[in-house]
Scaffold this motif. Structure first.
Motif, short mmCIF file in Angstrom:
data_model
loop_
_atom_site.label_atom_id
_atom_site.label_comp_id
_atom_site.label_asym_id
_atom_site.label_seq_id
_atom_site.Cartn_x
_atom_site.Cartn_y
_atom_site.Cartn_z
N ILE A 1 0.85 -1.19 0.00
CA ILE A 1 0.00 0.00 0.00
C ILE A 1 0.89 1.24 0.00
CG2 ILE A 1 -1.87 1.23 1.15
CD1 ILE A 1 -2.57 -1.38 2.58
N PHE A 2 0.73 2.06 -1.03
CA PHE A 2 1.44 3.33 -1.12
C PHE A 2 0.44 4.47 -0.95
CE2 PHE A 2 3.97 0.65 -4.25
CZ PHE A 2 4.92 0.29 -3.30
N HIS A 3 0.82 5.47 -0.19
CA HIS A 3 -0.06 6.61 0.05
C HIS A 3 0.36 7.78 -0.84
CE1 HIS A 3 -1.99 4.75 3.56
NE2 HIS A 3 -0.80 4.20 3.76
N GLY A 4 -0.56 8.23 -1.66
CA GLY A 4 -0.29 9.34 -2.55
C GLY A 4 -1.50 10.24 -2.69
N GLU A 5 -1.69 10.80 -3.87
CA GLU A 5 -2.85 11.67 -4.10
C GLU A 5 -3.31 11.52 -5.54
OE1 GLU A 5 -1.63 15.67 -3.31
OE2 GLU A 5 -0.84 15.96 -5.35
N ALA A 6 -4.58 11.84 -5.75
CA ALA A 6 -5.17 11.80 -7.07
C ALA A 6 -5.66 13.19 -7.46
CB ALA A 6 -6.33 10.81 -7.11
N LYS A 7 -5.50 13.52 -8.74
CA LYS A 7 -6.05 14.77 -9.27
C LYS A 7 -5.97 14.73 -10.80
CE LYS A 7 -1.73 17.48 -9.00
NZ LYS A 7 -1.11 18.71 -8.49
N SER A 8 -6.94 15.37 -11.40
CA SER A 8 -6.96 15.54 -12.87
C SER A 8 -6.76 14.23 -13.63
CB SER A 8 -5.89 16.55 -13.29
OG SER A 8 -6.07 17.79 -12.63
N GLY A 9 -7.40 13.16 -13.14
CA GLY A 9 -7.35 11.88 -13.86
C GLY A 9 -6.08 11.09 -13.68
#
Length: 353
Positions: free
Chosen positions: A244-252
């Motif tokens: 499990i990696f923690h990141g972010e999502a935006k703009s597809g």
């Protein structure tokens, strides 16, 4: 004989064991109820059997097109196999298997000769010929469980229900018995539901998986569909080892460190926390970055015992990573503890809050 439950809820005091659960099991399928302790799988099985009563207001329970919700256990014609066998210690194997036939009312009870023939046939079916006169204490755990299954089949049940049938056995016996159960089911085609918390067992034996969590059904599907296309974060995490990696999502897109993944499910330009899941066997390892995007990591431990090589690594962001490689691939890399490598995820699943 199909099984269908509709909108079943069950409380034990203030604890909700089942929350509006509906499920359909087609005729002739072998279905696994899979989930952690407390997920509601055994409660659902016992309600199907008639050993537990759902809350008032719950929906019907159908065996084919007959509502059995108001019927007692004996009227449902269910075969039930328990984890700890529940054999009568003072009875021989023959008497244990014949028990359900002998206690029938006089008008329904088969003759002694018919009972003998049926027990002998069942002993052949479960591959235990020659031990009819032994007692449970003289049998191995695997033999006892097969006797328990033969006893359940003796009464010609409409459906077969098994509650952690191999949970009390050691790993090797458990593995042998689950392959045997699959072959047996292919021979008799009796609609069957079994409870397990063992993902490998469920995947190997069942036609379909019903993954449960906190009294609800998370996903129903063929083993390969549930494993490769999990419907939720819980299913992804529960169905085997996962990074499990923690990141972010935006703009597809989803971002983690130097890695970028397409994520059309979230098109907003407003960043949103995302968790990126990848199985150990879906991570490739290279000793150079090449032309594609990769994540730098350091090898912490190598375990080459077994059919594959397991590597424990630490990513450049400090997160632990597990990878699994074929022996031939690992040998070609020539890497060991302390070496820096590049991780390339081949298949990822992304979930946002």
């Amino acid at each position: 004989m199909s099984i269908e439950v509709r909108n079943i809820t069950k409380h034990f005091g203030k604890f909700a064991a089942l929350k509006d659960v509906s499920l359909h099991v087609p005729t002739g399928e072998l279905v696994a109820l899979l989930g952690p302790s407390g997920s509601g799988k055994t409660t659902l099985l016992r309600i199907i059997a008639g050993l537990e009563v759902p809350d008032t207001g719950s929906g019907p329970i159908f065996f084919h097109d007959e509502d059995v919700a108001g019927m007692r256990v004996g009227e449902r014609h269910v075969g039930f196999v328990f984890q700890h066998y529940a054999l009568f210690r003072h009875m021989t194997v023959f008497s244990n298997i014949a028990f359900g036939l002998r206690v029938r009312s006089s008008e329904d009870r088969p003759s002694k000769q018919e009972i003998k023939q049926k027990v002998q046939k069942l002993l052949e079916l479960v591959q235990l010929t020659g031990i009819a006169n032994r007692y449970p204490s003289q049998l191995s755990g695997g033999q006892r469980q097969r006797v328990a299954l033969a006893r359940a089949l003796a009464v010609e049940p409409q459906v077969l229900l098994l509650d952690e049938p191999f949970g009390a056995l050691d790993a090797k016996v458990r593995q042998d018995l689950r392959r045997w159960l699959r072959r047996l089911h292919d021979e008799i085609h009796l609609t069957s539901v079994f409870v397990t918390h063992d993902q490998d067992e469920a995947v190997e034996v069942a036609d379909r998986l019903v993954v449960m969590n906190e009294g609800r059904i998370e996903q129903v599907g063929a083993p390969q569909d549930v494993f490769h296309h999990p419907a939720s974060e819980f299913v992804m995490h529960f169905m085997g080892m996962v990074n499990i990696f923690h990141g972010e999502a935006k703009s597809g897109r989803a971002y983690f460190g130097s890695l970028v993944f397409d994520y059309p499910a979230y098109s907003s330009a407003e960043p949103k926390p995302a968790r990126i899941f990848v199985r150990p066997h879906d991570i490739d390892i290279e000793i150079s970055s090449g032309t594609g995007e990769a994540l730098i990591a350091v090898v912490e431990r190598v375990n080459s015992a077994g059919p594959q090589v397991k590597l424990e690594l630490t990513s450049e962001s400090g997160e632990p990573v597990q990878a699994v490689l074929p022996h031939e691939r690992y040998r070609s890399l020539r890497v060991g503890r302390g070496d820096s490598v590049y991780l390339i995820p081949r298949d990822v699943r992304i979930f946002t809050e």
